[in-house]
Scaffold this motif. Structure first.
Motif, PDB file in Angstrom:
ATOM      1  N   LEU A  81       1.091  -1.219  -0.015  1.00 44.06           N
ATOM      2  CA  LEU A  81       0.075  -0.021  -0.098  1.00 44.06           C
ATOM      3  C   LEU A  81       0.971   1.288   0.037  1.00 44.06           C
ATOM      4  CD1 LEU A  81      -2.710  -0.976   2.340  1.00 44.06           C
ATOM      5  CD2 LEU A  81      -3.067  -0.868   0.149  1.00 44.06           C
ATOM      6  N   VAL A  82       1.819   1.393   0.747  1.00 46.07           N
ATOM      7  CA  VAL A  82       2.630   2.373   0.988  1.00 46.07           C
ATOM      8  C   VAL A  82       3.545   2.659  -0.547  1.00 46.07           C
ATOM      9  CG1 VAL A  82       4.714   3.178   2.092  1.00 46.07           C
ATOM     10  CG2 VAL A  82       3.049   2.300   3.317  1.00 46.07           C
ATOM     11  N   LEU A  84      -3.425 -11.501 -11.753  1.00 46.43           N
ATOM     12  CA  LEU A  84      -2.734 -11.695 -13.162  1.00 46.43           C
ATOM     13  C   LEU A  84      -2.841 -10.592 -13.797  1.00 46.43           C
ATOM     14  CD1 LEU A  84      -0.940 -13.328 -14.698  1.00 46.43           C
ATOM     15  CD2 LEU A  84      -2.981 -14.410 -15.797  1.00 46.43           C
ATOM     16  N   VAL A  85      -4.126 -10.044 -13.816  1.00 42.06           N
ATOM     17  CA  VAL A  85      -4.328  -8.735 -14.479  1.00 42.06           C
ATOM     18  C   VAL A  85      -3.392  -7.394 -14.215  1.00 42.06           C
ATOM     19  CG1 VAL A  85      -5.886  -6.877 -15.350  1.00 42.06           C
ATOM     20  CG2 VAL A  85      -6.392  -9.323 -15.685  1.00 42.06           C
ATOM     21  N   LYS A  86      -3.519  -7.369 -12.697  1.00 38.11           N
ATOM     22  CA  LYS A  86      -2.719  -6.291 -11.965  1.00 38.11           C
ATOM     23  C   LYS A  86      -1.157  -6.672 -12.177  1.00 38.11           C
ATOM     24  CE  LYS A  86      -3.010  -4.843  -8.089  1.00 38.11           C
ATOM     25  NZ  LYS A  86      -3.138  -4.505  -6.517  1.00 38.11           N
ATOM     26  N   THR A 121      -6.393  -0.275  -8.633  1.00 35.00           N
ATOM     27  CA  THR A 121      -6.524   0.116  -7.433  1.00 35.00           C
ATOM     28  C   THR A 121      -8.187  -0.553  -7.276  1.00 35.00           C
ATOM     29  OG1 THR A 121      -5.466   2.049  -6.880  1.00 35.00           O
ATOM     30  CG2 THR A 121      -7.281   1.654  -5.806  1.00 35.00           C
ATOM     31  N   VAL A 122      -9.061  -0.270  -8.337  1.00 33.82           N
ATOM     32  CA  VAL A 122     -10.227  -0.971  -8.507  1.00 33.82           C
ATOM     33  C   VAL A 122     -10.274  -2.449  -8.490  1.00 33.82           C
ATOM     34  CG1 VAL A 122     -12.369  -1.201 -10.072  1.00 33.82           C
ATOM     35  CG2 VAL A 122     -11.331   1.115  -9.421  1.00 33.82           C
ATOM     36  N   LEU A 123      -9.302  -2.968  -9.220  1.00 34.34           N
ATOM     37  CA  LEU A 123      -9.108  -4.583  -9.272  1.00 34.34           C
ATOM     38  C   LEU A 123      -8.799  -4.932  -7.816  1.00 34.34           C
ATOM     39  CD1 LEU A 123      -7.037  -5.028 -12.433  1.00 34.34           C
ATOM     40  CD2 LEU A 123      -9.542  -5.553 -12.125  1.00 34.34           C
TER      41      LEU A 123
END
Length: 191
Positions: free
Chosen positions: A17-18, A87-89, A141-143
């Motif tokens: 996150l950081v 995987l997409v991320k 972020t949405v994913l």
């Protein structure tokens, strides 16, 4: 495969996150510098600042995000090849990392060196690239928040493992949610 303790997972999530938020913040700062440059701010200040930012913050954070995200995927129950959203991320972040290191960083350093002598095309790059990058980071972020699309493939059944009806996402009564928000039989309280 080695798994982390709950404290280790939380530490890794915090690092992810950081670094991710830092990358987004650096991206938005580059975008602000690019817009300021196009709107008439002093190019001898704006573009060298962008060169320093991309060299000392943006590029290192992009590497850190990729490393921490990959380690997170490999050492937590999410895995790298278990869930489509992970995987997409991973693919998005890998492509962005390549673009940052191979294209954006050298161009913005060059822009910083040229400063006021930079042509319009280079100046526009400092707006377009961070705008696209910010959009992709928001998609990631949405994913992470919604975790769409489910598993890539089901895990094979181990001998003596739970019956098929309990593997596929139906919650076990009284169990704790697993990584996909379902409840596992192993987590059900003893009766």
């Amino acid at each position: 495969m080695r798994r982390l303790s709950p404290a280790g997972r939380k530490a890794l999530l915090t690092a992810h996150l950081v670094t991710s938020l830092g990358w987004l913040g650096a991206d938005l700062t580059l975008l602000a510098l690019g817009v300021a440059g196009l709107r008439g701010a002093d190019p001898d200040v704006v573009y060298p600042a962008a060169g320093l930012l991309v060299t000392w913050l943006f590029a290192p954070l992009s590497v850190a995000v990729w490393l921490v995200g990959t380690v997170s995927a490999l050492l937590t129950p999410w895995g790298l090849l278990r869930w489509r959203w992970v995987l997409v991320k991973f693919v998005l972040t890998t492509v962005m990392l390549g673009l940052v290191l191979l294209l954006l960083t050298p161009r913005i350093r060059h822009l910083g060196a040229l400063a006021g002598a930079a042509d319009a095309h280079l100046r526009v790059d400092l707006v377009v690239a961070p705008a696209v990058s910010t959009t992709l980071l928001l998609i990631a972020t949405v994913l992470s928040t919604h975790k769409p699309w489910g598993r890539i493939r089901r895990a094979p059944v181990r001998p003596g493992g739970p019956p098929a009806s309990r593997r596929g996402g139906r919650p076990a009564p009284g169990g704790r949610p697993g990584p996909g928000g379902t409840r596992s039989r192993a987590a059900a309280p003893a009766r």
